[in-house]
Scaffold this motif. Structure first.
Motif, PDB file in Angstrom:
ATOM      1  N   TYR A   1       0.853  -1.175   0.000  1.00 24.27           N
ATOM      2  CA  TYR A   1       0.000   0.000   0.000  1.00 24.27           C
ATOM      3  C   TYR A   1       0.895   1.234   0.000  1.00 24.27           C
ATOM      4  CZ  TYR A   1      -3.055   3.737   1.433  1.00 24.27           C
ATOM      5  OH  TYR A   1      -3.733   4.932   1.487  1.00 24.27           O
ATOM      6  N   GLY A   2       0.687   2.102  -0.967  1.00 23.72           N
ATOM      7  CA  GLY A   2       1.520   3.287  -1.061  1.00 23.72           C
ATOM      8  C   GLY A   2       2.854   3.014  -1.733  1.00 23.72           C
ATOM      9  N   ALA A   3       3.764   3.969  -1.646  1.00 22.44           N
ATOM     10  CA  ALA A   3       5.040   3.904  -2.359  1.00 22.44           C
ATOM     11  C   ALA A   3       5.977   2.881  -1.731  1.00 22.44           C
ATOM     12  CB  ALA A   3       5.694   5.275  -2.370  1.00 22.44           C
ATOM     13  N   PRO A   4       6.362   1.821  -2.443  1.00 25.15           N
ATOM     14  CA  PRO A   4       7.303   0.841  -1.889  1.00 25.15           C
ATOM     15  C   PRO A   4       8.748   1.267  -2.110  1.00 25.15           C
ATOM     16  CG  PRO A   4       6.544   0.103  -4.020  1.00 25.15           C
ATOM     17  CD  PRO A   4       5.844   1.415  -3.760  1.00 25.15           C
ATOM     18  N   LEU A   5       9.629   0.746  -1.270  1.00 19.18           N
ATOM     19  CA  LEU A   5      11.066   0.948  -1.437  1.00 19.18           C
ATOM     20  C   LEU A   5      11.646  -0.299  -2.073  1.00 19.18           C
ATOM     21  CD1 LEU A   5      13.608   2.471   1.025  1.00 19.18           C
ATOM     22  CD2 LEU A   5      14.075   0.222   0.048  1.00 19.18           C
ATOM     23  N   VAL A   6      12.386  -0.134  -3.162  1.00 22.63           N
ATOM     24  CA  VAL A   6      13.039  -1.266  -3.813  1.00 22.63           C
ATOM     25  C   VAL A   6      14.550  -1.107  -3.680  1.00 22.63           C
ATOM     26  CG1 VAL A   6      11.146  -1.632  -5.412  1.00 22.63           C
ATOM     27  CG2 VAL A   6      13.034  -0.148  -6.086  1.00 22.63           C
ATOM     28  N   ALA A   7      15.253  -2.215  -3.603  1.00 18.97           N
ATOM     29  CA  ALA A   7      16.708  -2.210  -3.472  1.00 18.97           C
ATOM     30  C   ALA A   7      17.290  -3.195  -4.475  1.00 18.97           C
ATOM     31  CB  ALA A   7      17.121  -2.582  -2.042  1.00 18.97           C
ATOM     32  N   TRP A   8      18.589  -3.118  -4.685  1.00 18.68           N
ATOM     33  CA  TRP A   8      19.257  -3.999  -5.636  1.00 18.68           C
ATOM     34  C   TRP A   8      20.703  -4.189  -5.212  1.00 18.68           C
ATOM     35  CZ3 TRP A   8      17.153   0.760  -6.603  1.00 18.68           C
ATOM     36  CH2 TRP A   8      18.023   1.824  -6.793  1.00 18.68           C
ATOM     37  N   THR A   9      21.327  -5.200  -5.756  1.00 12.47           N
ATOM     38  CA  THR A   9      22.724  -5.471  -5.442  1.00 12.47           C
ATOM     39  C   THR A   9      23.626  -4.582  -6.293  1.00 12.47           C
ATOM     40  OG1 THR A   9      22.812  -7.237  -7.088  1.00 12.47           O
ATOM     41  CG2 THR A   9      22.260  -7.866  -4.825  1.00 12.47           C
ATOM     42  N   PRO A  10      24.787  -4.168  -5.779  1.00 11.32           N
ATOM     43  CA  PRO A  10      25.720  -3.375  -6.595  1.00 11.32           C
ATOM     44  C   PRO A  10      26.212  -4.186  -7.781  1.00 11.32           C
ATOM     45  CG  PRO A  10      26.324  -3.314  -4.264  1.00 11.32           C
ATOM     46  CD  PRO A  10      25.295  -4.385  -4.411  1.00 11.32           C
ATOM     47  N   ALA A  11      26.461  -3.504  -8.890  1.00 12.45           N
ATOM     48  CA  ALA A  11      27.017  -4.132 -10.089  1.00 12.45           C
ATOM     49  C   ALA A  11      28.480  -3.728 -10.226  1.00 12.45           C
ATOM     50  CB  ALA A  11      26.229  -3.716 -11.326  1.00 12.45           C
ATOM     51  N   LEU A  12      29.354  -4.687 -10.520  1.00  8.57           N
ATOM     52  CA  LEU A  12      30.767  -4.381 -10.710  1.00  8.57           C
ATOM     53  C   LEU A  12      30.925  -3.338 -11.808  1.00  8.57           C
ATOM     54  CD1 LEU A  12      32.509  -7.888 -10.543  1.00  8.57           C
ATOM     55  CD2 LEU A  12      32.606  -6.049  -8.863  1.00  8.57           C
ATOM     56  N   GLY A  13      31.667  -2.286 -11.524  1.00 13.38           N
ATOM     57  CA  GLY A  13      31.930  -1.248 -12.511  1.00 13.38           C
ATOM     58  C   GLY A  13      30.940  -0.107 -12.505  1.00 13.38           C
ATOM     59  N   ALA A  14      29.829  -0.222 -11.758  1.00 22.22           N
ATOM     60  CA  ALA A  14      28.808   0.820 -11.767  1.00 22.22           C
ATOM     61  C   ALA A  14      29.119   1.901 -10.741  1.00 22.22           C
ATOM     62  CB  ALA A  14      27.439   0.219 -11.493  1.00 22.22           C
TER      63      ALA A  14
END
Length: 655
Positions: A558-571
């Protein structure tokens, strides 16, 4: 001493609230369970993070929004506030700052949150104390003769390597954006074991310093150091250099590749290894150059290495060694370690001028959300506005020494090694193409082919002959170091009598790549995509039951969710997009970014401004070691996320 890369990366993402927003307090319990996390709000509790965490807390009944603050003071004094926002509609926060590596006793950083209701604000939560730690220094990995290699550090943008035994007069340090570094200082013009057997080195991780372009984040101006701790002293041991025909070895970075279809593609720019020192005609050389092509015939060249003297080459973004420019400087080069600098003029075997990729103009970072070819196929309309801007501060990115992705193993790159010789320019004759008056600073010649900076020439006939030194060559014109003392007419002779050393290829790549020599190998390069889900979504927010939750793809928020991700090599930074369909993926405008088709993220989490419905989002990094305008990395697989419609219940008056 090479200065570590420090960037100031700026974004305009959120409207920030004042540190202490005036509001009427309400009698209600303080916001509870405030904590930090990297991927999901339900992950094990932690108070130490290597990269900027996201935050979550228990929802407050009746809250219409939330305030959130970060500070270096547990009492949140104004001078200690480093980040604050009052625009959160759900109990999650993804700070738009890069927090500095900082530790304290018991903690150095503190977070707090509170709810804002229609009638006022709740008390602030208990301060959540935590530290930002860089983690252990990089550790060495097995490599090859003439090459250093280490395990990549999660979240590092680059590395600084310190050659312990080179001090002339300051310590020799090199900055790279991959996980390999060649030992060219030890091999170039040195072939005996006392120069090359043992190389001692230390290493530390580098990262960028990022702030919000509103200049209201990290409000107290707290510096963010761009490096981690130095490693212990490591030692690399090399065998004696072996002569014989040149043979190509492996390409090495985060993976080791032999070039066959079973080899993995590199996620970081690789090093190139080889052995031997003889050209196909049997001539021995002490210098070499690596070329990379898109075709097996070795015609379409896309990368040119610096001239090196060792059995391995790894690209450096801040330039090659300062090779001797005069024959008289060669003895000194053989008796010392060369500093960084520039290469004198270099030429291919067929006489074309060669410029190392390490000497090309520095890359400039992607400054706004780019348009995507897969987003609007066939359209000619301009992309949506992208107000986010990445601004480079005191640091520079260096030359773009990385390569683009390939569809490995179907397609890839081809590389070879060519021996190089340092030669004194021989006699060369041409004539003036037009007259030149006394005092002129340049002359026009019939042919400038073969002439280069530093050449000494005799100009004119016996009656007006004078020695001149060439400063630069452009087309059919020679610029001179001093004004002419005599006038000269068209057709007068020009004879080169001496000049700077030139670095000449001893072979043509297309010859050695072709049968019967077949001195060519393949490798693949695929940027690493971020991971947005691993069995479960890396997503957190408010559940439809009004509780804090970390969701699965079948679960609704409900409402705005927070999404996360793993770091990418070189980014270095990331872009996030969301679409109503997984395929074709058509990015939706972001109302918080002037309706641009995506948003740039400082860290590895973001609160998505999604309306109710089923959505798909994806993430990609940007690699600033790639050429300007082509720094996008691979997209993650689209992840499904559901936002539920609000539910209302009619309550009778007085209830």
């Amino acid at each position: 001493m090479r200065t570590p890369l420090l960037l100031a990366v700026c974004f305009g993402l959120l409207t920030l609230a004042p540190a202490a927003e005036a509001a009427k307090p309400v009698r209600r319990a303080a916001t509870a369970n405030l904590h930090g996390f990297l991927l999901r709000a339900d992950e094990p509790s932690a108070t130490s993070f290597t990269r900027t965490p996201a935050f979550a807390w228990n929802p407050v009944p009746g809250a219409v929004r939330y305030q959130f603050q970060l500070a270096t003071s547990s009492t949140f004094r104004e001078s200690g506030i480093v980040y604050s926002t009052g625009a959160l509609t759900t109990p999650v926060a993804a700070p738009t700052v890069m927090l500095p590596w900082i530790t304290g006793n018991p903690h150095a950083l503190f977070a707090r949150a509170r709810g804002v209701t229609a009638s006022g604000t709740t008390p602030w939560s208990k301060a959540f104390g935590f530290d930002m730690t860089p983690g252990p220094p990089p550790k060495p990995l097995p490599a090859a003769p003439g090459l250093l290699r280490w395990a990549p550090v999660e979240g590092a943008d680059g590395y600084q390597v310190w050659f312990i035994d080179i001090n002339n007069p300051t310590p020799k340090m090199e900055t790279v954006f991959t996980n390999v570094l060649d030992e060219r200082e030890f091999y170039t013009f040195h072939r005996t074991p006392d120069w090359t057997t043992t190389v001692r080195w230390r290493i530390r991780a580098l990262r960028t310093d990022r702030t919000d372009d509103n200049k209201q984040t990290r409000q107290n101006g707290l510096p963010a150091v761009g490096y981690g701790p130095w490693s212990p002293v490591y030692s690399s041991t090399n065998p004696p250099y072996q002569g014989g025909p040149i043979k190509l070895g492996q390409t090495i970075s985060d993976v080791v590749s032999s070039g066959d279809a079973s080899s993995q593609a590199h996620r970081l720019m690789p090093a190139f290894t080889f052995s031997g020192d003889q050209a196909i005609n049997g001539t021995s050389s002490e210098l070499f150059r690596v070329y990379v092509f898109t075709d097996r015939q070795c015609l379409n060249r896309v990368f040119t290495s610096a001239v090196i003297g060792g059995p391995a080459y790894a690209p450096r973004p801040f330039g090659p060694l300062a090779l001797p420019a005069l024959p008289s400087a060669l003895p000194a080069a053989r008796a010392s370690y060369l500093r960084d600098g520039s290469e004198p003029d270099s030429f291919s075997f067929d006489g074309l001028k060669v410029l190392s990729t390490e000497l090309t103009a520095p890359a400039t970072p992607t400054t706004s959300v780019p348009s995507d070819s897969d987003s609007n196929p066939g359209t000619t309309t301009a992309p949506a506005a992208s107000p986010q801007q990445i601004q480079v501060g005191s640091g520079v990115l260096g030359a773009p020494v990385d390569l683009w992705d390939t569809d490995w193993p179907g397609s890839g790159y081809y590389w070879t090694v060519i021996p190089v010789a340092a030669v004194s320019p021989g006699a060369l004759t041409t004539s003036t193409a037009a007259g030149a008056a006394i005092g002129a600073s340049g002359i026009t010649v019939v042919s400038a082919v073969g002439f280069s900076s530093g050449d000494v020439v005799q100009l004119g006939n016996a009656s007006n002959q004078e020695p001149v030194t060439v400063v630069s060559v452009s087309g059919g014109s020679l610029t001179l170091s001093a004004p002419l003392k005599f006038a000269h007419g068209a057709g007068e002779p020009i004879v080169r009598t001496g000049g700077n050393l030139q670095y000449q290829d001893l072979e043509l790549p297309q010859d050695v790549c072709a049968p019967p020599y077949n001195r060519v190998a393949r490798f693949g390069k695929n940027s690493e995509p971020s991971l947005t889900a691993a069995g479960e979504l890396f997503a957190s927010g408010l559940s439809t039951k009004g509780t804090l939750t970390a969701g699965q793809s079948s679960q609704a928020f409900y409402g705005a969710p927070l999404v996360a991700w793993t770091p990418a090599l070189g980014a270095t930074v990331y872009e996030v997009q969301w679409s109503k369909k997984a395929y074709p993926f058509k990015p939706e405008p972001n109302p918080h970014n002037d309706n641009a088709l995506g948003t740039l993220a400082l860290g590895t989490s973001m609160v998505l401004p999604l309306k109710p419905g089923t959505w798909y989002y994806r993430v990609r990094g940007f690699n600033y070691a790639l050429p300007t305008g082509a720094q996008q990395m691979s997209w993650s697989d689209p992840a499904r996320i559901v936002v539920a419609k609000p539910k209302f219940k009619i309550v009778k008056p007085g209830k």
